[in-house]
Design a protein around this motif. Structure first.
Motif, PDB file in Angstrom:
ATOM      1  N   VAL A 569       0.854  -1.199   0.000  1.00 49.66           N
ATOM      2  CA  VAL A 569       0.000   0.000   0.000  1.00 49.66           C
ATOM      3  C   VAL A 569       0.889   1.248   0.000  1.00 49.66           C
ATOM      4  CG1 VAL A 569      -1.738   1.284   1.326  1.00 49.66           C
ATOM      5  CG2 VAL A 569      -1.837  -1.214   1.223  1.00 49.66           C
ATOM      6  N   GLY A 570       1.897   1.248   0.896  1.00 49.43           N
ATOM      7  CA  GLY A 570       2.796   2.396   0.979  1.00 49.43           C
ATOM      8  C   GLY A 570       3.505   2.661  -0.340  1.00 49.43           C
ATOM      9  N   LEU A 571       4.009   1.600  -0.976  1.00 53.34           N
ATOM     10  CA  LEU A 571       4.754   1.766  -2.229  1.00 53.34           C
ATOM     11  C   LEU A 571       3.842   2.277  -3.348  1.00 53.34           C
ATOM     12  CD1 LEU A 571       7.049  -1.360  -1.991  1.00 53.34           C
ATOM     13  CD2 LEU A 571       7.840   0.992  -2.226  1.00 53.34           C
ATOM     14  N   LEU A 572       2.579   1.850  -3.330  1.00 58.79           N
ATOM     15  CA  LEU A 572       1.647   2.336  -4.362  1.00 58.79           C
ATOM     16  C   LEU A 572       1.351   3.827  -4.148  1.00 58.79           C
ATOM     17  CD1 LEU A 572      -0.749  -0.729  -4.706  1.00 58.79           C
ATOM     18  CD2 LEU A 572       1.099  -0.045  -6.234  1.00 58.79           C
ATOM     19  N   VAL A 573       1.314   4.244  -2.869  1.00 58.57           N
ATOM     20  CA  VAL A 573       1.139   5.682  -2.599  1.00 58.57           C
ATOM     21  C   VAL A 573       2.376   6.444  -3.091  1.00 58.57           C
ATOM     22  CG1 VAL A 573       0.884   7.427  -0.786  1.00 58.57           C
ATOM     23  CG2 VAL A 573      -0.384   5.276  -0.626  1.00 58.57           C
ATOM     24  N   LEU A 600       6.680  -2.260  -9.271  1.00 59.92           N
ATOM     25  CA  LEU A 600       7.422  -3.534  -9.356  1.00 59.92           C
ATOM     26  C   LEU A 600       7.839  -3.998  -7.954  1.00 59.92           C
ATOM     27  CD1 LEU A 600       8.864  -5.689 -11.131  1.00 59.92           C
ATOM     28  CD2 LEU A 600      10.882  -4.234 -11.050  1.00 59.92           C
ATOM     29  N   LEU A 601       8.375  -3.062  -7.154  1.00 63.33           N
ATOM     30  CA  LEU A 601       8.827  -3.420  -5.812  1.00 63.33           C
ATOM     31  C   LEU A 601       7.637  -3.786  -4.919  1.00 63.33           C
ATOM     32  CD1 LEU A 601      11.588  -3.561  -4.396  1.00 63.33           C
ATOM     33  CD2 LEU A 601      11.104  -1.350  -3.385  1.00 63.33           C
ATOM     34  N   ALA A 602       6.474  -3.202  -5.209  1.00 64.19           N
ATOM     35  CA  ALA A 602       5.273  -3.464  -4.398  1.00 64.19           C
ATOM     36  C   ALA A 602       4.811  -4.919  -4.515  1.00 64.19           C
ATOM     37  CB  ALA A 602       4.150  -2.527  -4.809  1.00 64.19           C
ATOM     38  N   ILE A 603       5.305  -5.623  -5.552  1.00 67.45           N
ATOM     39  CA  ILE A 603       4.902  -7.033  -5.723  1.00 67.45           C
ATOM     40  C   ILE A 603       5.566  -7.914  -4.661  1.00 67.45           C
ATOM     41  CG2 ILE A 603       4.985  -9.012  -7.308  1.00 67.45           C
ATOM     42  CD1 ILE A 603       5.036  -6.932  -9.613  1.00 67.45           C
ATOM     43  N   PHE A 604       6.804  -7.565  -4.274  1.00 67.77           N
ATOM     44  CA  PHE A 604       7.569  -8.451  -3.377  1.00 67.77           C
ATOM     45  C   PHE A 604       6.895  -8.717  -2.027  1.00 67.77           C
ATOM     46  CE2 PHE A 604      10.830  -7.537  -6.485  1.00 67.77           C
ATOM     47  CZ  PHE A 604      11.504  -8.753  -6.574  1.00 67.77           C
ATOM     48  N   PRO A 733      17.155  -7.321  -4.525  1.00 65.65           N
ATOM     49  CA  PRO A 733      18.104  -6.197  -4.502  1.00 65.65           C
ATOM     50  C   PRO A 733      18.140  -5.441  -5.826  1.00 65.65           C
ATOM     51  CG  PRO A 733      19.146  -8.169  -3.646  1.00 65.65           C
ATOM     52  CD  PRO A 733      17.827  -8.593  -4.213  1.00 65.65           C
ATOM     53  N   LEU A 734      17.898  -6.156  -6.935  1.00 61.85           N
ATOM     54  CA  LEU A 734      17.933  -5.470  -8.241  1.00 61.85           C
ATOM     55  C   LEU A 734      16.809  -4.445  -8.331  1.00 61.85           C
ATOM     56  CD1 LEU A 734      18.733  -8.381 -10.709  1.00 61.85           C
ATOM     57  CD2 LEU A 734      20.192  -6.459 -10.097  1.00 61.85           C
ATOM     58  N   ALA A 735      15.571  -4.884  -7.952  1.00 63.98           N
ATOM     59  CA  ALA A 735      14.428  -3.974  -8.018  1.00 63.98           C
ATOM     60  C   ALA A 735      14.632  -2.818  -7.047  1.00 63.98           C
ATOM     61  CB  ALA A 735      13.144  -4.732  -7.682  1.00 63.98           C
ATOM     62  N   LEU A 736      15.154  -3.152  -5.849  1.00 65.65           N
ATOM     63  CA  LEU A 736      15.352  -2.130  -4.813  1.00 65.65           C
ATOM     64  C   LEU A 736      16.395  -1.113  -5.285  1.00 65.65           C
ATOM     65  CD1 LEU A 736      14.548  -1.409  -1.873  1.00 65.65           C
ATOM     66  CD2 LEU A 736      16.540  -2.690  -1.115  1.00 65.65           C
ATOM     67  N   ALA A 797      13.292  -3.004   2.893  1.00 64.08           N
ATOM     68  CA  ALA A 797      14.482  -3.845   2.689  1.00 64.08           C
ATOM     69  C   ALA A 797      14.427  -5.030   3.641  1.00 64.08           C
ATOM     70  CB  ALA A 797      15.747  -3.031   2.947  1.00 64.08           C
ATOM     71  N   PHE A 798      13.815  -4.801   4.799  1.00 65.95           N
ATOM     72  CA  PHE A 798      13.778  -5.846   5.821  1.00 65.95           C
ATOM     73  C   PHE A 798      12.685  -6.868   5.571  1.00 65.95           C
ATOM     74  CE2 PHE A 798      13.208  -7.677   9.937  1.00 65.95           C
ATOM     75  CZ  PHE A 798      14.500  -7.747  10.392  1.00 65.95           C
ATOM     76  N   PHE A 799      11.458  -6.370   5.343  1.00 64.99           N
ATOM     77  CA  PHE A 799      10.319  -7.295   5.228  1.00 64.99           C
ATOM     78  C   PHE A 799       9.967  -7.615   3.787  1.00 64.99           C
ATOM     79  CE2 PHE A 799       9.471  -5.445   9.443  1.00 64.99           C
ATOM     80  CZ  PHE A 799       9.393  -6.624  10.158  1.00 64.99           C
ATOM     81  N   GLY A 800      10.728  -7.026   2.837  1.00 65.45           N
ATOM     82  CA  GLY A 800      10.364  -7.195   1.429  1.00 65.45           C
ATOM     83  C   GLY A 800      10.290  -8.648   1.006  1.00 65.45           C
ATOM     84  N   THR A 801      11.229  -9.468   1.511  1.00 67.50           N
ATOM     85  CA  THR A 801      11.231 -10.861   1.046  1.00 67.50           C
ATOM     86  C   THR A 801      10.794 -11.818   2.128  1.00 67.50           C
ATOM     87  OG1 THR A 801      13.516 -11.046   1.692  1.00 67.50           O
ATOM     88  CG2 THR A 801      13.090 -10.469  -0.584  1.00 67.50           C
TER      89      THR A 801
END
Length: 931
Positions: A569-573, A600-604, A733-736, A797-801
């Motif tokens: 939600v945050g990344l889409l905002v 793209l990152l919001a998918i992770f 890490p690539l997307a980030l 970075a912490f909870f992404g994966t």
């Protein structure tokens, strides 16, 4: 400022340590008298088999063709003994599980720091109370029970620690080792008179710890053929040992057997948390003094296991794991372990009603003893007029209970006696918990007051030092002195109050901390007045709107710790940020790329947690994608005109690209080799460790121009990250990094948009050019958004994966390129490195943002500190020490994470400065210019 940093670190360390003191101090008490049932026990000796890591459903379930996986044990529970499920508690690790089984209490949290290996506190166990105990198995488990024993009657026989290899051909050999040693032990006793007579005494325990199932489960997952085969081998081994022991003692019918497990295992081969597959373990008891199978027409349990296991008509007797210790003690007639909190499961016993009632009475008195000791300890350290007793078990109530129970036993009303004992046990356990948490509210409030004071102080420092909102006024000396003496006397009163109660030294720290913190706040009253006048002069709608946006942002961060989808939600905002602020008008391409990368990152965060199912082709794809991006970037670097650059520098990139290619190859070949059971190839292991060591060195050889150094950081970190990846997380890490790269550019546009500075040329921007201190500008409201972005990206970075907060989301497979032999600290270190790599990417990008937007890192860091402290206060009140252990573990780790986030960000900030500004010089060939 160094004083400020030191004070900040100290305050945060106190906050961090405080929860362990407030919520998780050791519950154990010492000084009780041992309690023993006065009647002769049914068994002379007990054999305990613990199949480490064995799930209840793996043992009880039938194979697809309807045959039992463990035919001998199935026969026992159908014809000779009693069975059920033993419910374990988290952390579902080997040490806490064994402590619960053998000592009867749930491991206290202070063992975490010891890696669940050593004895953090001394405790009593069934082994210690026995006449002799012989044990065979793993060096991780056996020594701790021998160490805690008084005298030397607990004997251990262990294999070498190196045998616990996840990459080995078959771990079942660990169990076969144990069975073979037990057989030869009994054979040798026939020719050894001392041993023979010791074995023939009463109150003897034989403990077989079988680690093969656990090791196979980690290496191959519990649904694998290896795990199922291992269960069959254990079944055959138990059958052989049981008949060997019966023959040795001439079938005297005086041996009791117990088979159980310390914890289960998830489908993806890990344990530690509170998933049912980890907390449900089998329990089968047979032999002397044990009930035969009880036939029932039907029975109700919330799970549907009975039907699956075809055991609907055999009575299932569930217990808590700590109940097994009193069961063992009463079977062989030894005193109940002093710290045991288990309740004797009477339905397992096949003995007279009198024996059951007496055993239950012993159990109740033993737990009541602990309650009495706990109460007297608390009474000693509290002023008498402040002490409130636990009403249901006042001194008179205790005497009442004991008299009534004794009377019932004399009148042969055994059932009433037993039910009264159970009531007494429950009350005593409640009372133990009541006194254990007696000071919690008082300490919690002290910490909360310090928290609020500290956060307020940091906000005042930001406003005073980094904005133009305040006018400096000379301090009024008289007022300052009054303030100082006022706070000092308050501190002395608190200290005196604690002194007369003989409180532990840590209480002084927690209760006195608010005094200096609030003194610092009150000293800044002029700043508060300036701020108030400034806020009042603003439009009220704007102020409230700004406040609401801030609160919403922080709440999204807090929620993301529980539900990773909040990050989406945050990344889409964020994706809409250029549109909301009209930035896209001046930089359409950048804004479009920013939006795409945010999406793209919001998918992770929506993907399942890492490590459930390895997917090596994805890791290889990530490696190839990194190589592709590298070649494109190199090509554009070669084309770009930069008169400051030297072509020697390009060599470093070729080495780094080669390193990424090598890592990609190593990952593929290592996992193939493990699949065909050939272990970890030595060459691959050497390459992996060399990559780990050489990648930071190569990074420091690269040029310090902004884009070139960031590109080099990506290549270096990716080569290590690939080796630690097992699935889709390799793409993270690539997307980030892509998003971070665009972020640096977008911040430039934002600066121009708000007319704060001219746009520096990023292409030739060099990290090492020391930024002139006079160029630093004052803070602007937009900088709060900058800092929020940074905190948000750190959390992503912490909870992404995956949620790292729970022990069981670690998959040992991710370190297989480096080592396969079990080594908790080495594996933990490598997994922490894997977690840290995305952090380093974000920190380096933030460093670049700070430098290019001409902000002192100090001011931005202070805003970050405020954000994370407000989050930490949320989690301080969300810490739990009740409910499922998964909740408890998660709540601790959330608080620890946010608290260490601030300390960690300081470290990361320093590391990012080092990685971006430092450069190792290499001897170079001098160039001759023809004139």
């Amino acid at each position: 400022i160094p004083v400020f940093i030191l004070a900040g670190l100290l305050v945060h360390c106190v906050f961090l340590v405080s929860i362990f003191d407030i919520y998780f101090s050791s519950p154990l008490v010492h000084g009780m008298t041992p309690q023993q049932t006065p009647l002769p026990p049914p068994a002379k000796r007990l054999v305990l088999f613990v199949a480490d890591g064995l799930r209840a459903d793996s043992l009880y379930a039938l194979d697809s063709d309807g045959t039992p996986r463990a035919p001998y044990l199935r026969g026992i529970l159908e014809n000779n003994g009693s069975w059920g499920i033993s419910h374990t508690r988290v952390p579902t690790e080997s040490r806490p599980g064994h402590v619960a089984l053998i000592a009867g209490f749930y491991e206290d949290v202070s063992a975490v720091a010891k890696g669940w290996k050593e004895n953090p506190v001394e405790f009593d166990s069934v082994f210690n109370e026995s006449k002799h105990t012989w044990s065979w198995g793993s060096p991780d488990i056996l020594p701790m029970f021998a160490k805690g024993a008084t005298g030397d009657h607990v004997y251990t026989f262990c294999y070498a620690a190196e045998s616990e290899d996840f990459g080995a051909e078959d771990a079942a050999k660990l169990d076969i080792w144990v069975f073979d040693r037990v057989k030869s032990f009994f054979n040798s006793s026939r020719s050894n008179q001392t041993l023979f007579s010791a074995l023939n005494e009463e109150k003897v325990v034989l403990f077989l710890h079988l680690l093969g199932i656990d090791t196979n489960g980690h290496a191959h997952r519990p649904n694998s053929r290896e795990y199922q085969e291992n269960i069959k081998k254990v079944d055959e081994g138990v059958k052989e040992i049981a008949s060997l022991i019966d023959n040795f003692y001439g079938n005297d019918g005086k041996t009791a057997f117990i088979l159980t497990s310390d914890h289960g295992m998830t489908d993806w081969g890990s344990h530690g948390a509170g998933h049912p597959s980890e907390t449900l373990t089998p329990l089968i008891v047979w032999g002397a003094g044990v009930n035969y199978p009880q036939k029932v027409p039907s029975q109700f349990f919330e799970d549907n296991f009975l039907k699956e296991w075809k055991l609907e008509n055999l009575k299932r007797l569930d217990v808590n794991q700590a109940d097994i210790a009193p069961l063992m003690a009463s079977l062989i007639g030894v005193p109940f372990p002093l710290n045991s909190v288990g309740t004797l499961p009477l339905e397992y016993l096949n003995s007279s009603a009198l024996f059951k009632a007496e055993s239950m009475f012993t159990n109740a008195v033993q737990i009541l003893e602990q309650f009495k000791v706990k109460m007297s300890q608390k009474k000693e350290t509290t002023l008498s007029f402040l002490f409130t007793t636990f009403k249901p078990l006042s001194a008179s109530e205790q005497i009442n209970f004991l008299k009534k129970i004794r009377l019932y036993i004399q009148q042969q009303k055994y059932d009433e006696a037993v039910s009264l004992c159970k009531t007494l046990i429950n009350l005593a356990l409640e009372g133990l918990s009541y006194y254990h948490t007696y000071d919690r509210l008082f300490l919690g409030l002290s910490i909360a007051v310090s928290f609020v004071g500290w956060t307020t102080y940091v906000i005042l420092v930001i406003i005073k030092a980094h904005t133009n909102l305040t006018t400096t006024v000379p301090a009024n000396k008289k007022k300052s002195a009054v303030l100082f003496y006022g706070f000092a006397s308050a501190g002395m009163m608190i200290a005196f109050f604690l002194l007369i109660q003989t409180c532990p030294w840590t209480y002084y720290i927690y209760c006195l901390l608010p005094v200096p913190v609030w003194y610092a706040v009150v000293k800044e009253i002029p700043v508060i007045q300036d701020l108030a006048t400034h806020v009042l002069s603003l439009h009220i709608g704007q102020s409230i709107g700004f406040l609401l946006v801030c609160i919403l942002g922080i709440e999204i961060l807090v929620v993301s710790f529980f539900y990773r989808s909040a990050l989406t939600v945050g990344l889409l905002v964020f994706a809409g940020w250029p549109v909301i602020t009209q930035l896209w008008i001046q930089a359409k391409t950048k804004a479009l790329i920013w939006t795409l990368l945010c999406v793209l990152l919001a998918i992770f965060p929506l993907m399942p947690v890492v490590g459930r199912e390895p997917n090596i082709p994805l890791v290889i794809a990530a490696g190839l994608l990194t190589l592709l991006i590298s070649f494109f970037s190199l090509a554009s670097l070669c084309k770009s005109e930069n008169k400051y650059r030297d072509n020697e520098d390009l060599k470093v990139y070729f080495y780094q690209i080669f390193s990424v290619a090598l890592s990609t190859y190593v990952v593929g070949s290592t996992h193939n080799s493990l699949k065909i059971k050939q272990g970890l190839p030595v060459m691959n292991q050497i390459i992996s460790w060399m990559t780990l060591v050489s990648s930071p060195v190569l990074l420091l050889l690269s040029p310090t121009f902004l884009f070139e150094r960031l590109f080099s950081i990506l290549l270096s970190l990716m080569s290590t990250y690939l080796l630690l990846s097992t699935g889709y997380e390799a793409l993270f890490p690539l997307a980030l990094f892509g998003l971070m790269f665009v972020w640096i550019n977008m911040e430039q546009e934002a600066l121009q948009h708000y007319g704060l500075s001219l746009k520096p040329k990023l292409a030739v921007f060099n990290f090492t050019c020391a930024v002139d201190i006079t160029q630093f500008r004052q803070l602007h409201l937009d900088d709060i958004r900058r800092s929020f972005f940074f905190v948000f990206f750190i959390v992503t970075a912490f909870f992404g994966t995956g949620n790292i907060a729970s022990i069981n989301s670690f998959d040992p497979a991710s370190v297989y390129c480096f080592l396969t032999v079990f080594s908790p600290f080495m594996m933990g270190g490598l997994l922490l490195l894997k977690v840290a790599i995305p952090f380093v990417l974000v920190s380096c990008a933030f460093e670049a943002v700070q430098v290019t937007t001409q902000l002192s890192s100090k001011s931005l860091f202070l805003i970050v500190l405020v954000i994370s402290d407000i989050m930490a206060l949320h989690f301080f009140f969300l810490v739990k020490d009740y409910g499922s252990w998964l909740d408890i573990g998660t709540s601790i780790s959330h608080y620890v994470l946010v608290m260490s986030l601030t300390i960690f960000m300081m470290v990361m900030n320093g590391l990012a400065q080092l990685l971006t500004t430092q450069r190792l010089g290499l001897p170079r060939r001098t160039k001759h210019h023809s004139t």
